[in-house]
Design a protein around this motif. Structure first.
Motif, PDB file in Angstrom:
ATOM      1  N   LEU A   1       0.901  -1.216   0.045  1.00 17.05           N
ATOM      2  CA  LEU A   1       0.048   0.008   0.110  1.00 17.05           C
ATOM      3  C   LEU A   1       0.944   1.225   0.136  1.00 17.05           C
ATOM      4  CD1 LEU A   1      -2.708  -0.840   2.703  1.00 17.05           C
ATOM      5  CD2 LEU A   1      -2.979  -0.727   0.259  1.00 17.05           C
ATOM      6  N   THR A   2       0.468   2.386  -0.630  1.00  9.87           N
ATOM      7  CA  THR A   2       0.996   3.507  -0.407  1.00  9.87           C
ATOM      8  C   THR A   2       0.635   4.330   0.806  1.00  9.87           C
ATOM      9  OG1 THR A   2      -0.597   4.918  -1.746  1.00  9.87           O
ATOM     10  CG2 THR A   2       1.212   3.876  -2.969  1.00  9.87           C
ATOM     11  N   LEU A   3       1.388   5.548   1.033  1.00  6.55           N
ATOM     12  CA  LEU A   3       1.030   6.148   2.333  1.00  6.55           C
ATOM     13  C   LEU A   3      -0.382   7.008   2.290  1.00  6.55           C
ATOM     14  CD1 LEU A   3       2.228   7.747   4.951  1.00  6.55           C
ATOM     15  CD2 LEU A   3       2.772   9.685   3.295  1.00  6.55           C
ATOM     16  N   ASP A   4      -0.857   7.531   0.925  1.00  4.49           N
ATOM     17  CA  ASP A   4      -2.144   8.044   0.638  1.00  4.49           C
ATOM     18  C   ASP A   4      -3.150   6.966   0.669  1.00  4.49           C
ATOM     19  OD1 ASP A   4      -1.082  10.414   0.561  1.00  4.49           O
ATOM     20  OD2 ASP A   4      -0.782  10.694  -1.573  1.00  4.49           O
ATOM     21  N   GLU A   5      -2.836   5.619   0.442  1.00  4.90           N
ATOM     22  CA  GLU A   5      -4.079   4.492   0.436  1.00  4.90           C
ATOM     23  C   GLU A   5      -4.422   4.124   1.974  1.00  4.90           C
ATOM     24  OE1 GLU A   5      -3.574   2.107  -3.263  1.00  4.90           O
ATOM     25  OE2 GLU A   5      -2.009   1.876  -2.197  1.00  4.90           O
ATOM     26  N   ALA A   6      -3.305   4.133   2.935  1.00  5.12           N
ATOM     27  CA  ALA A   6      -3.268   3.683   4.249  1.00  5.12           C
ATOM     28  C   ALA A   6      -3.436   4.818   5.190  1.00  5.12           C
ATOM     29  CB  ALA A   6      -2.035   2.913   4.651  1.00  5.12           C
ATOM     30  N   VAL A   7      -3.361   6.004   5.004  1.00  4.01           N
ATOM     31  CA  VAL A   7      -3.337   6.808   6.365  1.00  4.01           C
ATOM     32  C   VAL A   7      -4.860   7.525   6.323  1.00  4.01           C
ATOM     33  CG1 VAL A   7      -2.750   9.124   7.175  1.00  4.01           C
ATOM     34  CG2 VAL A   7      -0.978   7.704   6.374  1.00  4.01           C
ATOM     35  N   PRO A   8      -5.428   8.020   5.090  1.00  7.08           N
ATOM     36  CA  PRO A   8      -6.913   8.555   5.235  1.00  7.08           C
ATOM     37  C   PRO A   8      -7.844   7.501   5.664  1.00  7.08           C
ATOM     38  CG  PRO A   8      -5.774   9.341   3.252  1.00  7.08           C
ATOM     39  CD  PRO A   8      -4.842   8.136   3.821  1.00  7.08           C
ATOM     40  N   SER A   9      -7.290   6.206   5.460  1.00  7.55           N
ATOM     41  CA  SER A   9      -8.644   5.218   5.719  1.00  7.55           C
ATOM     42  C   SER A   9      -8.416   4.684   6.999  1.00  7.55           C
ATOM     43  CB  SER A   9      -8.218   3.850   4.907  1.00  7.55           C
ATOM     44  OG  SER A   9      -7.014   3.480   4.820  1.00  7.55           O
ATOM     45  N   GLY A  10      -7.355   5.247   7.900  1.00  6.63           N
ATOM     46  CA  GLY A  10      -6.938   5.000   9.312  1.00  6.63           C
ATOM     47  C   GLY A  10      -6.260   3.691   9.407  1.00  6.63           C
TER      48      GLY A  10
ATOM     49  N   PHE B   1       4.269   1.186   2.109  1.00  5.37           N
ATOM     50  CA  PHE B   1       5.388   1.638   1.597  1.00  5.37           C
ATOM     51  C   PHE B   1       5.378   3.271   1.677  1.00  5.37           C
ATOM     52  CE2 PHE B   1       7.826   3.898  -1.988  1.00  5.37           C
ATOM     53  CZ  PHE B   1       9.274   3.298  -1.686  1.00  5.37           C
ATOM     54  N   ILE B   2       6.604   3.916   2.202  1.00  7.61           N
ATOM     55  CA  ILE B   2       6.409   5.341   2.597  1.00  7.61           C
ATOM     56  C   ILE B   2       7.522   5.656   1.686  1.00  7.61           C
ATOM     57  CG2 ILE B   2       6.368   7.231   4.168  1.00  7.61           C
ATOM     58  CD1 ILE B   2       5.291   5.507   6.301  1.00  7.61           C
ATOM     59  N   LEU B   3       7.420   6.729   0.839  1.00  8.90           N
ATOM     60  CA  LEU B   3       8.778   7.179   0.135  1.00  8.90           C
ATOM     61  C   LEU B   3       9.280   8.401   1.061  1.00  8.90           C
ATOM     62  CD1 LEU B   3      10.112   7.084  -2.961  1.00  8.90           C
ATOM     63  CD2 LEU B   3       8.442   9.142  -3.279  1.00  8.90           C
ATOM     64  N   ALA B   4      10.434   8.245   1.068  1.00  8.16           N
ATOM     65  CA  ALA B   4      11.405   9.388   1.536  1.00  8.16           C
ATOM     66  C   ALA B   4      10.922  10.829   0.958  1.00  8.16           C
ATOM     67  CB  ALA B   4      12.999   9.190   1.603  1.00  8.16           C
ATOM     68  N   GLY B   5      10.539  11.738   1.558  1.00  4.57           N
ATOM     69  CA  GLY B   5      10.467  13.044   1.009  1.00  4.57           C
ATOM     70  C   GLY B   5       9.065  13.203   0.880  1.00  4.57           C
ATOM     71  N   GLU B   6       7.778  12.095   1.304  1.00  5.01           N
ATOM     72  CA  GLU B   6       6.365  12.498   1.322  1.00  5.01           C
ATOM     73  C   GLU B   6       6.265  13.509   2.340  1.00  5.01           C
ATOM     74  OE1 GLU B   6       3.561   9.455  -0.278  1.00  5.01           O
ATOM     75  OE2 GLU B   6       5.295   7.950   0.439  1.00  5.01           O
ATOM     76  N   ILE B   7       5.381  14.551   2.248  1.00  3.56           N
ATOM     77  CA  ILE B   7       5.145  15.294   3.387  1.00  3.56           C
ATOM     78  C   ILE B   7       4.302  14.762   4.343  1.00  3.56           C
ATOM     79  CG2 ILE B   7       4.561  17.644   3.956  1.00  3.56           C
ATOM     80  CD1 ILE B   7       5.847  18.682   1.598  1.00  3.56           C
ATOM     81  N   LEU B   8       4.540  14.784   5.608  1.00  2.00           N
ATOM     82  CA  LEU B   8       3.498  14.575   6.809  1.00  2.00           C
ATOM     83  C   LEU B   8       3.291  15.808   7.349  1.00  2.00           C
ATOM     84  CD1 LEU B   8       5.581  11.253   8.080  1.00  2.00           C
ATOM     85  CD2 LEU B   8       3.465  11.458   6.466  1.00  2.00           C
ATOM     86  N   SER B   9       1.893  16.141   7.260  1.00  2.00           N
ATOM     87  CA  SER B   9       1.475  17.513   8.170  1.00  2.00           C
ATOM     88  C   SER B   9       0.829  17.329   9.311  1.00  2.00           C
ATOM     89  CB  SER B   9       0.469  18.093   6.957  1.00  2.00           C
ATOM     90  OG  SER B   9      -0.450  17.351   6.682  1.00  2.00           O
ATOM     91  N   GLY B  10       1.041  18.312  10.285  1.00  2.00           N
ATOM     92  CA  GLY B  10       0.231  18.304  11.337  1.00  2.00           C
ATOM     93  C   GLY B  10       0.979  17.923  12.637  1.00  2.00           C
ATOM     94  N   ALA B  11       0.616  17.469  13.832  1.00  2.00           N
ATOM     95  CA  ALA B  11       1.229  17.290  14.897  1.00  2.00           C
ATOM     96  C   ALA B  11       2.059  18.325  15.542  1.00  2.00           C
ATOM     97  CB  ALA B  11       2.178  15.784  14.628  1.00  2.00           C
ATOM     98  N   LYS B  12       3.273  18.081  15.767  1.00  2.00           N
ATOM     99  CA  LYS B  12       3.644  19.330  16.354  1.00  2.00           C
ATOM    100  C   LYS B  12       4.681  19.962  15.376  1.00  2.00           C
ATOM    101  CE  LYS B  12       4.658  17.457  21.036  1.00  2.00           C
ATOM    102  NZ  LYS B  12       3.856  18.643  21.758  1.00  2.00           N
TER     103      LYS B  12
ATOM    104  N   PHE C   1      -0.634  12.638  12.215  1.00  2.00           N
ATOM    105  CA  PHE C   1      -0.261  13.360  11.105  1.00  2.00           C
ATOM    106  C   PHE C   1      -1.156  13.062   9.606  1.00  2.00           C
ATOM    107  CE2 PHE C   1       3.944  13.067  13.145  1.00  2.00           C
ATOM    108  CZ  PHE C   1       4.311  14.396  12.858  1.00  2.00           C
ATOM    109  N   GLY C   2      -1.512  13.833   9.026  1.00  2.00           N
ATOM    110  CA  GLY C   2      -1.951  13.463   7.696  1.00  2.00           C
ATOM    111  C   GLY C   2      -1.117  13.562   6.620  1.00  2.00           C
ATOM    112  N   THR C   3      -1.832  13.502   5.321  1.00  2.00           N
ATOM    113  CA  THR C   3      -0.755  13.469   4.210  1.00  2.00           C
ATOM    114  C   THR C   3      -1.080  14.563   3.306  1.00  2.00           C
ATOM    115  OG1 THR C   3      -2.315  12.132   2.896  1.00  2.00           O
ATOM    116  CG2 THR C   3      -0.855  10.973   4.359  1.00  2.00           C
ATOM    117  N   GLU C   4      -0.053  14.829   2.488  1.00  2.00           N
ATOM    118  CA  GLU C   4      -0.137  16.115   1.565  1.00  2.00           C
ATOM    119  C   GLU C   4      -0.296  15.697   0.227  1.00  2.00           C
ATOM    120  OE1 GLU C   4       1.890  19.616   2.488  1.00  2.00           O
ATOM    121  OE2 GLU C   4       1.411  19.919   4.587  1.00  2.00           O
ATOM    122  N   SER C   5      -0.730  16.231  -0.876  1.00  2.00           N
ATOM    123  CA  SER C   5      -0.585  15.986  -2.284  1.00  2.00           C
ATOM    124  C   SER C   5       0.940  16.120  -2.927  1.00  2.00           C
ATOM    125  CB  SER C   5      -1.688  16.399  -2.912  1.00  2.00           C
ATOM    126  OG  SER C   5      -1.438  17.831  -3.129  1.00  2.00           O
TER     127      SER C   5
END
Length: 361
Positions: free
Chosen positions: A72-81, A108-119, A156-160
């Motif tokens: 799975l990709t980050l955008d498939e896994a994070v928004p779905s919880g 799979f998380i690609l180095a450089g994918e922006i994680l937004s939120g938290a601190k 964290f959430g994901t960004e496009s």
């Protein structure tokens, strides 16, 4: 007597079936061996060329790694919880995050994918595969929002967007938080991004980038549809190769393409004065040189092994599962190894029990 003869006949038939099965197995073609890093690079081929303005992108087909298709990709896994990423503790740590995978598939998380939120917004320091059902994993990260240390939610959430090439390159080659901050600041300054917290995400909202997006997206967005076997790209601006992003899975490449294209467009906007003057031979030479690189592997926080490549002119990193590459990112060596600012930025957060220092492996 009849029962005995029947049983004997059944036994003879079973032996015959077993013999035929063994014969067929011996004559069956052997399953292809998964590619090594060297054979993966040597087997990568240029499929074509798309050029617009100062940006040229060459689609690449690389050998497949079947295990990569199941990720799975980050955008498939994070928004779905199914994947939850948060601070490592209530107090937090700039360079470490906590990851939980609740799904039955590895992510799979690609180095450089922006994680937004938290601190504060982050990117991961390296590619990672989070195993299916992983209850808790501590993963190394870089901050890309220098001026914030206040909570915007527990997870964290994901960004496009993916980090621009220059930021990924600095992270890969220096492995220094200070250098990453300096490169984020240099990037935001060049595109005139407005952010009170120094957030890398602001670069994607800058007028210069919005204009470049309108200009470039139409030319490149459909690249995966035009080249149906493409699994990666080599990116050039002007006459310089800036990065090769090579995947062992068509599925992963397609799902990450929009993010990667955004990051290439930011780089094109940042280098708007560089004129186009490239040929496909530049990409072929770059890949051929990378195929001769010294390759090392190391344990990762998740599944598989991290890959490090180095020649006098190229460095790179990536991830392998069962010895076969999933993704490789290749960059030209930056002379001097220092970003545009004279010294890497440093920052201490008084709410934390630790100071932020450059992270080196």
């Amino acid at each position: 007597m009849t029962v005995i003869r029947h049983s004997g006949l059944v036994g003879i038939l079973l032996l015959a079936v077993a013999a035929v099965t063994l014969l067929l197995a011996d004559n069956a073609p052997a399953a292809p061996k998964p590619p090594t890093v060297a054979s993966f690079l040597a087997g990568s081929r240029v499929l074509g060329e798309i050029r617009h303005g100062n940006l040229t992108i060459l689609p690449i087909e690389s050998p497949a790694t079947p295990a990569a298709d199941r990720l799975l990709t980050l955008d498939e896994a994070v928004p779905s919880g199914r994947l939850i990423i948060g601070e490592v503790s209530e107090g937090g740590s700039v360079n470490t995050l906590r990851v939980v995978n609740k799904s039955g598939q590895s992510v799979f998380i690609l180095a450089g994918e922006i994680l937004s939120g938290a601190k504060q917004n982050r990117i991961l320091q390296a590619d990672i595969v989070v195993p299916a059902g992983q209850e808790e994993l501590s993963v190394p990260a870089f901050c890309v929002e220098h001026g914030r240390w206040s909570s915007q939610g527990a997870a964290f959430g994901t960004e496009s967007n993916n980090a621009p090439i220059s930021v990924r390159q600095k992270a890969s080659q220096t492995k220094s938080q200070g250098e990453v901050w300096s490169e984020v600041a240099a990037n935001n300054s060049t595109v005139q991004a407005d952010s009170s917290t120094g957030s890398l995400s602001a670069a994607y909202k800058a007028p210069a980038v919005a204009k470049a997006r309108d200009d470039y997206t139409g030319a490149f967005r459909d690249l995966p549809k035009k080249y149906l076997t493409a699994t990666g790209v080599v990116v050039l601006i002007g006459d310089k190769v800036l990065v090769a992003d090579l995947f062992a899975s068509r599925r992963l490449f397609e799902r990450l393409w929009d993010k990667l294209l955004e990051s290439y467009i930011v780089e094109a906007a940042r280098r708007s004065q560089e004129a186009p003057a490239v040929q496909a031979d530049s990409a072929r030479e770059f890949l051929a040189l990378a195929a001769k690189a010294e390759v090392g592997t190391a344990a990762t926080a998740g599944a598989g092994r991290g890959i490090e490549l180095k020649t006098g002119k190229i460095t790179g990193h990536g991830l392998a599962l069962d010895g076969a590459p999933v993704h490789l990112a290749l960059f030209p060596v930056v002379e001097g190894g220092r970003s545009e600012q004279s010294a890497p930025l440093q920052r201490q957060y008084p709410q934390m029990n630790q100071a932020v220092s450059p992270q080196r492996r």
